[in-house]
Motif scaffolding. Sequence first.
Motif, PDB file in Angstrom:
ATOM      1  N   ILE A 176      86.578 -87.521 -52.379  1.00 59.59           N
ATOM      2  CA  ILE A 176      86.997 -88.512 -51.369  1.00 59.59           C
ATOM      3  C   ILE A 176      88.229 -88.063 -50.598  1.00 59.59           C
ATOM      4  CG2 ILE A 176      85.952 -90.450 -52.627  1.00 59.59           C
ATOM      5  CD1 ILE A 176      89.693 -90.331 -52.553  1.00 59.59           C
ATOM      6  N   ALA A 177      88.958 -87.068 -51.109  1.00 60.73           N
ATOM      7  CA  ALA A 177      90.245 -86.692 -50.520  1.00 60.73           C
ATOM      8  C   ALA A 177      90.068 -85.785 -49.306  1.00 60.73           C
ATOM      9  CB  ALA A 177      91.110 -85.986 -51.560  1.00 60.73           C
ATOM     10  N   PRO A 178      90.807 -86.021 -48.216  1.00 64.25           N
ATOM     11  CA  PRO A 178      90.833 -85.069 -47.095  1.00 64.25           C
ATOM     12  C   PRO A 178      91.410 -83.731 -47.556  1.00 64.25           C
ATOM     13  CG  PRO A 178      91.818 -87.186 -46.479  1.00 64.25           C
ATOM     14  CD  PRO A 178      91.633 -87.212 -47.955  1.00 64.25           C
ATOM     15  N   SER A 179      90.988 -82.652 -46.899  1.00 63.66           N
ATOM     16  CA  SER A 179      91.380 -81.306 -47.325  1.00 63.66           C
ATOM     17  C   SER A 179      92.889 -81.135 -47.375  1.00 63.66           C
ATOM     18  CB  SER A 179      90.769 -80.259 -46.383  1.00 63.66           C
ATOM     19  OG  SER A 179      89.370 -80.372 -46.358  1.00 63.66           O
ATOM     20  N   VAL A 222      93.351 -79.179 -60.208  1.00 61.77           N
ATOM     21  CA  VAL A 222      93.067 -79.140 -58.771  1.00 61.77           C
ATOM     22  C   VAL A 222      92.026 -78.073 -58.464  1.00 61.77           C
ATOM     23  CG1 VAL A 222      94.045 -78.651 -56.502  1.00 61.77           C
ATOM     24  CG2 VAL A 222      95.340 -80.019 -58.141  1.00 61.77           C
ATOM     25  N   ILE A 223      92.236 -76.870 -58.996  1.00 63.18           N
ATOM     26  CA  ILE A 223      91.361 -75.743 -58.654  1.00 63.18           C
ATOM     27  C   ILE A 223      89.943 -75.965 -59.165  1.00 63.18           C
ATOM     28  CG2 ILE A 223      90.939 -73.288 -59.095  1.00 63.18           C
ATOM     29  CD1 ILE A 223      93.956 -72.869 -59.027  1.00 63.18           C
ATOM     30  N   VAL A 224      89.793 -76.368 -60.427  1.00 67.06           N
ATOM     31  CA  VAL A 224      88.435 -76.512 -60.964  1.00 67.06           C
ATOM     32  C   VAL A 224      87.703 -77.684 -60.321  1.00 67.06           C
ATOM     33  CG1 VAL A 224      89.069 -75.458 -63.157  1.00 67.06           C
ATOM     34  CG2 VAL A 224      89.146 -77.956 -62.923  1.00 67.06           C
ATOM     35  N   SER A 225      88.439 -78.602 -59.706  1.00 66.09           N
ATOM     36  CA  SER A 225      87.783 -79.732 -59.037  1.00 66.09           C
ATOM     37  C   SER A 225      87.275 -79.376 -57.648  1.00 66.09           C
ATOM     38  CB  SER A 225      88.757 -80.912 -58.927  1.00 66.09           C
ATOM     39  OG  SER A 225      89.123 -81.382 -60.193  1.00 66.09           O
ATOM     40  N   GLU A 226      87.678 -78.210 -57.114  1.00 60.39           N
ATOM     41  CA  GLU A 226      87.295 -77.896 -55.740  1.00 60.39           C
ATOM     42  C   GLU A 226      86.586 -76.562 -55.563  1.00 60.39           C
ATOM     43  OE1 GLU A 226      91.015 -78.171 -53.687  1.00 60.39           O
ATOM     44  OE2 GLU A 226      91.816 -76.326 -54.537  1.00 60.39           O
ATOM     45  N   ILE A 227      86.434 -75.742 -56.617  1.00 66.13           N
ATOM     46  CA  ILE A 227      85.842 -74.408 -56.419  1.00 66.13           C
ATOM     47  C   ILE A 227      84.343 -74.369 -56.666  1.00 66.13           C
ATOM     48  CG2 ILE A 227      87.991 -73.204 -56.966  1.00 66.13           C
ATOM     49  CD1 ILE A 227      86.863 -72.595 -59.733  1.00 66.13           C
ATOM     50  N   TYR A 228      83.747 -75.501 -57.096  1.00 61.95           N
ATOM     51  CA  TYR A 228      82.322 -75.480 -57.411  1.00 61.95           C
ATOM     52  C   TYR A 228      81.504 -76.170 -56.316  1.00 61.95           C
ATOM     53  CZ  TYR A 228      84.128 -74.163 -61.943  1.00 61.95           C
ATOM     54  OH  TYR A 228      84.800 -73.531 -62.952  1.00 61.95           O
ATOM     55  N   PRO A 229      80.302 -75.671 -56.044  1.00 62.63           N
ATOM     56  CA  PRO A 229      79.441 -76.274 -55.022  1.00 62.63           C
ATOM     57  C   PRO A 229      79.056 -77.707 -55.373  1.00 62.63           C
ATOM     58  CG  PRO A 229      78.670 -74.071 -55.603  1.00 62.63           C
ATOM     59  CD  PRO A 229      79.724 -74.435 -56.602  1.00 62.63           C
ATOM     60  N   GLN A 230      78.708 -78.464 -54.342  1.00 58.75           N
ATOM     61  CA  GLN A 230      78.418 -79.882 -54.505  1.00 58.75           C
ATOM     62  C   GLN A 230      77.286 -80.125 -55.503  1.00 58.75           C
ATOM     63  OE1 GLN A 230      79.716 -82.734 -53.270  1.00 58.75           O
ATOM     64  NE2 GLN A 230      78.154 -83.964 -54.284  1.00 58.75           N
ATOM     65  N   GLU A 286      92.853 -68.398 -52.614  1.00 59.56           N
ATOM     66  CA  GLU A 286      93.642 -69.552 -52.189  1.00 59.56           C
ATOM     67  C   GLU A 286      92.713 -70.584 -51.571  1.00 59.56           C
ATOM     68  OE1 GLU A 286      95.790 -72.131 -52.189  1.00 59.56           O
ATOM     69  OE2 GLU A 286      97.223 -70.465 -52.403  1.00 59.56           O
ATOM     70  N   THR A 287      92.786 -71.831 -52.055  1.00 56.94           N
ATOM     71  CA  THR A 287      91.905 -72.897 -51.557  1.00 56.94           C
ATOM     72  C   THR A 287      92.662 -73.968 -50.781  1.00 56.94           C
ATOM     73  OG1 THR A 287      92.136 -74.075 -53.660  1.00 56.94           O
ATOM     74  CG2 THR A 287      90.281 -72.546 -53.461  1.00 56.94           C
ATOM     75  N   LYS A 288      93.946 -73.745 -50.542  1.00 57.54           N
ATOM     76  CA  LYS A 288      94.770 -74.738 -49.843  1.00 57.54           C
ATOM     77  C   LYS A 288      94.199 -75.044 -48.453  1.00 57.54           C
ATOM     78  CE  LYS A 288      98.427 -73.452 -47.643  1.00 57.54           C
ATOM     79  NZ  LYS A 288      99.765 -72.957 -47.259  1.00 57.54           N
ATOM     80  N   GLY A 289      93.962 -76.327 -48.194  1.00 57.35           N
ATOM     81  CA  GLY A 289      93.544 -76.761 -46.872  1.00 57.35           C
ATOM     82  C   GLY A 289      92.108 -76.470 -46.511  1.00 57.35           C
ATOM     83  N   LEU A 290      91.330 -75.885 -47.434  1.00 54.79           N
ATOM     84  CA  LEU A 290      89.936 -75.547 -47.128  1.00 54.79           C
ATOM     85  C   LEU A 290      89.010 -76.696 -47.513  1.00 54.79           C
ATOM     86  CD1 LEU A 290      89.676 -71.855 -48.412  1.00 54.79           C
ATOM     87  CD2 LEU A 290      89.947 -72.623 -46.057  1.00 54.79           C
ATOM     88  N   PRO A 291      88.052 -77.072 -46.646  1.00 53.60           N
ATOM     89  CA  PRO A 291      87.040 -78.043 -47.052  1.00 53.60           C
ATOM     90  C   PRO A 291      86.228 -77.492 -48.216  1.00 53.60           C
ATOM     91  CG  PRO A 291      87.027 -77.705 -44.676  1.00 53.60           C
ATOM     92  CD  PRO A 291      87.891 -76.642 -45.249  1.00 53.60           C
ATOM     93  N   LEU A 292      85.669 -78.382 -49.035  1.00 55.89           N
ATOM     94  CA  LEU A 292      84.900 -77.933 -50.195  1.00 55.89           C
ATOM     95  C   LEU A 292      83.727 -77.058 -49.783  1.00 55.89           C
ATOM     96  CD1 LEU A 292      84.850 -81.250 -52.285  1.00 55.89           C
ATOM     97  CD2 LEU A 292      86.429 -79.320 -52.462  1.00 55.89           C
ATOM     98  N   GLU A 293      83.148 -77.344 -48.609  1.00 55.34           N
ATOM     99  CA  GLU A 293      82.006 -76.545 -48.150  1.00 55.34           C
ATOM    100  C   GLU A 293      82.428 -75.127 -47.787  1.00 55.34           C
ATOM    101  OE1 GLU A 293      81.259 -80.591 -48.384  1.00 55.34           O
ATOM    102  OE2 GLU A 293      82.791 -79.644 -47.135  1.00 55.34           O
ATOM    103  N   LYS A 294      83.614 -74.960 -47.247  1.00 49.72           N
ATOM    104  CA  LYS A 294      84.120 -73.625 -46.928  1.00 49.72           C
ATOM    105  C   LYS A 294      84.361 -72.808 -48.205  1.00 49.72           C
ATOM    106  CE  LYS A 294      84.571 -73.727 -42.371  1.00 49.72           C
ATOM    107  NZ  LYS A 294      83.904 -72.747 -41.471  1.00 49.72           N
ATOM    108  N   ILE A 295      84.832 -73.475 -49.247  1.00 49.87           N
ATOM    109  CA  ILE A 295      85.050 -72.793 -50.522  1.00 49.87           C
ATOM    110  C   ILE A 295      83.723 -72.305 -51.090  1.00 49.87           C
ATOM    111  CG2 ILE A 295      85.914 -73.078 -52.877  1.00 49.87           C
ATOM    112  CD1 ILE A 295      87.831 -75.204 -51.788  1.00 49.87           C
ATOM    113  N   GLU A 296      82.684 -73.133 -50.966  1.00 51.06           N
ATOM    114  CA  GLU A 296      81.359 -72.709 -51.428  1.00 51.06           C
ATOM    115  C   GLU A 296      80.876 -71.490 -50.646  1.00 51.06           C
ATOM    116  OE1 GLU A 296      76.738 -74.375 -51.566  1.00 51.06           O
ATOM    117  OE2 GLU A 296      78.422 -75.795 -51.383  1.00 51.06           O
TER     118      GLU A 296
END
Length: 891
Positions: free
Chosen positions: A570-573, A809-817, A875-885
């Motif tokens: 739910i959080a903005p990037s 923080v990292i493990v919550s955002e590095i995995y695909p949807q 580095e995942t700072k400021g990246l949308p989850l889709e960009k990380i995927e």
Amino acid sequence: MMLYIATAIASIGGFLFGIDTGIIAGVMPKLKQIWNLSPGQELGVMVAILAGAVIGAALAGKIADYIGRRDTIMATAGLFVMGSFSSALTNSPEMFVICRVLVGVALGAVSLAAPLYISEISPTGKRAQHVICYQVGITSGLLAAYIASAFFQDVLHGWRGMLLIGAVPGFFLSLASLMLVESPRWLMLQGDEEEARKSFHILGHKNIDATIKEIHKSLAEPTGDLWSQLFTTPVRFALLLGVSLFFFQQFIGINTILFTAPTGKAVNTMFPPGATLNFTLTLGLVNLAMTFVAIFLVKRITRKRILQAGLFGMACCLIVLAVASHWNAFAPWTDQLIAITLLTYIAIFSCTWGPLVWVIISEIYPLKIRGLAMSIPVAAHWLFAIIATSAGVIAVNMLHGSTLYWIFFVMALLGLLFLRGDYFETISSSLEVIQKRLLTRTIPIQKKNFIYYVIATVAATGGLLIGLNIGVISGALVLITPEWNLSALEQGMLVSSVSAGLLIGQLIAGKATDIFGRRYLLLSTAALYVAGSFGCALSESLTELIIGRLLIGLTMGVTAVASSMYLSEIAPSKIRGKLLTLNQLCLCLGLMLSFLAAIYFESSDNGWKYMFGVMAIPAAVYGCCMLFLPESPRWLLSRGSVGACARMMRRMGVEDTKAAMQKLKGEDEAPPNGQWADLIKPWLLKPVLLGLLLMYLSVFTGFDAMIFYAPSIFKGAGFTSNTASFMATFGLGAVNLIMTAVSMGVVDSMGRRSLLLWGMAVMALSLGLAGLCLALTGLLGSWAGWLLIGCLCVFVGAFAVSLGPVTGVIVSEIYPQNIRGITLGIVYAANSLFTFVFALGFPTMLNAIGYPMTFWMFALTGVAGGVLCWKYLPETKGLPLEKIEQYWRKS
């Protein structure tokens, strides 16, 4: 003349606050002796009035908006008299606590109504000075209470006389309030312009027509119902300002210093004989005199400058106190320095933060909702007072004075950083002009992320529940073991049952969140927490208690996975890291609160049952709040529920839902739910292994050893068991909480990778030095213990600002949807497994290789982990989850 009379009468409300606070401090030693109060019961009596004040302040705003400012003051005065008389006549501690809650409700209500009334009746040029008269009332009441305590200290049943004397000013206020004119601004709010003009005339105002015209304009905005007005952007800003100012007012040490100063060694040296009484009276006079100085300053210097100067002066005093307290045993002349510095600190507080915060919160809210809006920061003030007072009572008995002063110094520095922001100045402005400037100022920032912070705060309460239920066993086990005669194996089974449940919960949580949704699963955990807490509290055998703790552990496992997943989605990037760190902060806060609960109930009959049972209260509140949160739009979209996704987005303030959904999709069709077999795909294996590495490092770099085995470590360095026990539970826990809060401010600006690498470097260095201190204990002597404390505080602080929160923080955002639920379940289950193995193996490792080598192994683990993170962690700072995927797919 009537203006000054009205101000003086309303300021008696402050006198009630001051005299009751001072009287209860003088009464407590007598009650402790008469009723044989335990430390927990003593703390309960002191906190009862503050708890009532939270209730009174929360209710008074709406009441003052409905029946008027004057009538609210009159009603609370009567309630205070009734509570004071009842307190004086009671014969049991239980009834005394109930009466104190009643007194607290009255004080909380009048602490809102009196400054509000004074602010609204005063002309612009005199408003601040008149509101400060409320603070003069408080300091006058404190001084009167000190004198009454001196008079009644040797009188039989003198404590009853003191409480009865406290009722006298309440009775006087209830009669004198009949002379008050109603607030003309409140009358305008009711549409009674004729009576408002009469009130302005009686109060001696000039340019009444111009004032009435300004009030009419101010009543036009904000629009909407009262509750929607309360959470508009301008009012949210003002609410945050008021709550923050009261936070720093309460946590820069004033309560603890007032509590400890009169009985300190330095005071007894400085003021013999009868040092306590002499110093207390001196303190009261300084407090009162410097409040009058504030009346002189507030018209000539801006609010911000006064607050900044006050924090700077108090920070300097705290440095002197910390250094002098440390050297007090070696340099007797420091006694005089400590006593003088204490008086200086109190003098600075009395002319800056003491009165100024009440001035500011009485003038920054719009007229239409002024009472309702003021109730939030005033209630927060009393809530912060509960925490600060409880922590102060505990800290003065367990923590070295210099350490306590350094903690307050850090809070003062944080306050100075806060005041560097865009502060809203109110000097020389009418209430209506302040409202107009507030609305104008915030027009460019209407699209803020307030709704996300609200959602995250509620969801992160799951972390608070985890911390509470982890920490509660440490206190309960002390009581259960002798009662049930538990063996070492049975104790281990009881403690580890939570870890077993946690492992099971985390394994099933990932798939469950994908099937049932993030919000619904979190909602169900609230019921499980309540059931588990009552199950533990009602247990009559070890087997029943272990089953209850297994249920709690399973619920904690589900909560840990689901809340992290929910927050990340739910959080903005731009603020995702900050919101995810809030979860860790709440966990740390839960640990601290569980320690306070253990202290409170330790001397009660069946105290361990109350420790477990009270955990159901925050769980029930959590469940009620979760009802109002939206489901994760990302999860709804992955299920093909486009309409529901759009509806949830609109609830979160998204205007163009179609564009937002298209951005979330990344492609036309929602991806299918992932399977376990997907985890062995080459592009997914790397983030999975990286998550497992971070979980391994969060355990095997030694943080769990610092929290759970610190007493043994400090005893090995030569400290007594009491000091070691406190440093393990409170000192290191306080550092953990403060530095986790600091990490919220830097995780989105500094970045995850940089913060993690720097933190692990500091952790490895501090662990290496800690091992060296333990290896050279014989050579360093008493210095070894103090150096060890410094090294471990640095280690815990570095962990709390880096590896602790950043891992989540990292493990919550590095995995695909489509496989986020499965992967998070795996890595959090691995964390539980690592914790279980560490807890079993740590004592054996200590016996085999000793403390120094164990610390050096932790340091080497940190170095090796840092090298691996430097090489493989993006580095995942400021990246949308889709960009990380997309990054993982390309790599």
